[in-house]
Scaffold this motif. Structure first.
Motif, PDB file in Angstrom:
ATOM      1  N   CYS A  80      12.241  63.173 -68.222  1.00  0.00           N
ATOM      2  CA  CYS A  80      11.870  63.066 -69.647  1.00  0.00           C
ATOM      3  C   CYS A  80      11.418  64.414 -70.186  1.00  0.00           C
ATOM      4  CB  CYS A  80      10.773  62.028 -69.838  1.00  0.00           C
ATOM      5  SG  CYS A  80      11.389  60.343 -69.726  1.00  0.00           S
ATOM      6  N   VAL A 120       5.801  50.885 -71.183  1.00  0.00           N
ATOM      7  CA  VAL A 120       5.647  52.191 -71.829  1.00  0.00           C
ATOM      8  C   VAL A 120       6.216  52.106 -73.246  1.00  0.00           C
ATOM      9  CG1 VAL A 120       6.050  54.677 -71.621  1.00  0.00           C
ATOM     10  CG2 VAL A 120       5.993  53.269 -69.553  1.00  0.00           C
ATOM     11  N   ASN A 159      10.397  51.466 -72.469  1.00  0.00           N
ATOM     12  CA  ASN A 159      11.209  51.558 -71.248  1.00  0.00           C
ATOM     13  C   ASN A 159      12.044  50.295 -71.051  1.00  0.00           C
ATOM     14  OD1 ASN A 159       8.628  50.408 -70.694  1.00  0.00           O
ATOM     15  ND2 ASN A 159       8.884  50.704 -68.515  1.00  0.00           N
ATOM     16  N   GLU A 188      14.342  48.495 -68.226  1.00  0.00           N
ATOM     17  CA  GLU A 188      14.704  48.502 -66.804  1.00  0.00           C
ATOM     18  C   GLU A 188      15.962  47.683 -66.560  1.00  0.00           C
ATOM     19  OE1 GLU A 188      11.134  47.395 -64.647  1.00  0.00           O
ATOM     20  OE2 GLU A 188      10.168  49.291 -65.205  1.00  0.00           O
ATOM     21  N   PHE A 221       5.278  47.975 -65.588  1.00  0.00           N
ATOM     22  CA  PHE A 221       4.679  49.157 -66.231  1.00  0.00           C
ATOM     23  C   PHE A 221       5.308  49.284 -67.610  1.00  0.00           C
ATOM     24  CE2 PHE A 221       3.944  53.820 -66.610  1.00  0.00           C
ATOM     25  CZ  PHE A 221       2.598  53.851 -66.262  1.00  0.00           C
ATOM     26  N   CYS A 259      13.490  55.518 -69.314  1.00  0.00           N
ATOM     27  CA  CYS A 259      12.092  55.665 -69.741  1.00  0.00           C
ATOM     28  C   CYS A 259      11.972  55.544 -71.261  1.00  0.00           C
ATOM     29  CB  CYS A 259      11.557  57.036 -69.336  1.00  0.00           C
ATOM     30  SG  CYS A 259      11.391  57.274 -67.566  1.00  0.00           S
ATOM     31  N   ALA A 260      10.786  55.157 -71.691  1.00  0.00           N
ATOM     32  CA  ALA A 260      10.524  54.933 -73.118  1.00  0.00           C
ATOM     33  C   ALA A 260      10.761  56.174 -73.971  1.00  0.00           C
ATOM     34  CB  ALA A 260       9.078  54.471 -73.294  1.00  0.00           C
ATOM     35  N   GLU A 261      10.288  57.318 -73.488  1.00  0.00           N
ATOM     36  CA  GLU A 261      10.403  58.514 -74.323  1.00  0.00           C
ATOM     37  C   GLU A 261      11.857  58.944 -74.488  1.00  0.00           C
ATOM     38  OE1 GLU A 261       8.761  57.970 -71.476  1.00  0.00           O
ATOM     39  OE2 GLU A 261       7.633  59.760 -70.950  1.00  0.00           O
ATOM     40  N   PHE A 271      -1.213  59.147 -68.871  1.00  0.00           N
ATOM     41  CA  PHE A 271      -0.343  59.681 -67.826  1.00  0.00           C
ATOM     42  C   PHE A 271       0.593  60.667 -68.502  1.00  0.00           C
ATOM     43  CE2 PHE A 271       3.941  57.690 -68.368  1.00  0.00           C
ATOM     44  CZ  PHE A 271       3.662  57.093 -69.571  1.00  0.00           C
ATOM     45  N   SER A 272       1.363  61.369 -67.724  1.00  0.00           N
ATOM     46  CA  SER A 272       2.280  62.343 -68.301  1.00  0.00           C
ATOM     47  C   SER A 272       3.720  61.963 -67.941  1.00  0.00           C
ATOM     48  CB  SER A 272       1.903  63.722 -67.759  1.00  0.00           C
ATOM     49  OG  SER A 272       2.708  64.692 -68.342  1.00  0.00           O
ATOM     50  N   SER A 273       4.669  62.468 -68.722  1.00  0.00           N
ATOM     51  CA  SER A 273       6.067  62.065 -68.552  1.00  0.00           C
ATOM     52  C   SER A 273       6.660  62.525 -67.224  1.00  0.00           C
ATOM     53  CB  SER A 273       6.921  62.679 -69.659  1.00  0.00           C
ATOM     54  OG  SER A 273       6.513  62.214 -70.908  1.00  0.00           O
ATOM     55  N   CYS A 274       7.646  61.778 -66.754  1.00  0.00           N
ATOM     56  CA  CYS A 274       8.374  62.169 -65.544  1.00  0.00           C
ATOM     57  C   CYS A 274       9.177  63.446 -65.832  1.00  0.00           C
ATOM     58  CB  CYS A 274       9.293  61.038 -65.089  1.00  0.00           C
ATOM     59  SG  CYS A 274      10.756  60.817 -66.109  1.00  0.00           S
ATOM     60  N   SER A 308       8.825  46.781 -62.611  1.00  0.00           N
ATOM     61  CA  SER A 308       7.640  47.613 -62.369  1.00  0.00           C
ATOM     62  C   SER A 308       6.369  47.008 -62.968  1.00  0.00           C
ATOM     63  CB  SER A 308       7.843  49.008 -62.966  1.00  0.00           C
ATOM     64  OG  SER A 308       7.856  48.935 -64.384  1.00  0.00           O
TER      65      SER A 308
HETATM   66  N1  THU Z   1       8.484  55.255 -67.290  1.00  0.00           N
HETATM   67  C1  THU Z   1       8.562  55.667 -68.586  1.00  0.00           C
HETATM   68  O1  THU Z   1       8.984  54.901 -69.463  1.00  0.00           O
HETATM   69  N2  THU Z   1       8.185  56.932 -68.881  1.00  0.00           N
HETATM   70  C2  THU Z   1       7.742  57.852 -67.967  1.00  0.00           C
HETATM   71  O2  THU Z   1       7.531  58.999 -68.306  1.00  0.00           O
HETATM   72  C3  THU Z   1       7.504  57.428 -66.587  1.00  0.00           C
HETATM   73  C4  THU Z   1       8.001  56.094 -66.205  1.00  0.00           C
HETATM   74  C5  THU Z   1       8.939  53.907 -66.955  1.00  0.00           C
HETATM   75  C6  THU Z   1      10.176  53.865 -66.104  1.00  0.00           C
HETATM   76  C7  THU Z   1      10.025  52.547 -65.398  1.00  0.00           C
HETATM   77  O3  THU Z   1      10.563  51.538 -66.242  1.00  0.00           O
HETATM   78  C8  THU Z   1       8.523  52.343 -65.302  1.00  0.00           C
HETATM   79  O4  THU Z   1       7.939  53.241 -66.229  1.00  0.00           O
HETATM   80  C9  THU Z   1       7.966  52.629 -63.917  1.00  0.00           C
HETATM   81  O5  THU Z   1       8.347  53.857 -63.449  1.00  0.00           O
END
Ligand code: THU
Length: 160
Positions: free
Chosen positions: A115, A46, A62, A64, A44, A73-75, A109-112, A42
């Protein structure tokens, strides 16, 4: 028929200056840990940090995997690590910060949803609110004073 409405308040800090002193280091740890992310798919990154009542800070990032859903996810990495290492310690605060390698992240941003559900269950288990901070690479910091605010109509663990 009843119409119900849920609202919640949160704080937007223009910078880290207005964040409480005890949480400044916690935020710095999450930012530091963000760079430990394993996010080759990604891009991305975190980082997350958890402050416990005993003063310990547990971090996560995070992680992957080529079989995509296998990552975490990181949290959740941080919270599960805290739960596994200090199962009876109250969680006081949680920080989540992101950096997108493809564009500047200047908004929090906010958590999925997954999470949030995990965060909520720890909050319910300890019967004490957890303060949550969200921040990007730069820009404002959002402070939410309880996970339940982020997760109305959650799946209740006591349903099982
Ligand atoms: N991700 C997080 O670590 N926390 C979130 O709340 C949303 C997404 C990570 C998961 C994945 O590795 C990357 O961000 C893209 O979705």
């Amino acid at each position: 028929m009843i119409h119900k409405k849920e609202t919640f308040e949160y704080i937007v800090h223009d910078s880290i200056e207005s964040v409480s002193e005890e949480h400044k280091e916690l935020i710095a740890k999450a930012v530091e840990n963000r760079e430990q992310a394993y996010a080759p798919y990604s891009g991305f990154y975190v980082g997350s940090s958890v402050l416990l009542a005993n003063g310990e800070i547990v971090t996560g990032s995070n992680q992957e995997n080529a079989a995509y859903p296998s990552g975490l996810c990181a949290e959740r990495v941080a919270l599960f690590s805290a739960g596994a290492t200090y199962p009876n310690e109250i969680i006081k605060a949680l920080v989540v910060t992101c950096r997108n390698t493809k564009k500047l992240t200047d908004q929090p941003f906010s958590s999925c949803g997954a999470c949030r559900q995990v965060m909520l269950e720890y909050e319910l288990k300890q019967d004490e609110d957890i303060i949550v901070y969200y921040l990007g690479e730069q820009g404002p910091i959002i402070q939410v004073n309880a996970v339940k605010d982020l997760m109305p109509l959650h799946f209740p663990p006591d349903a099982l």
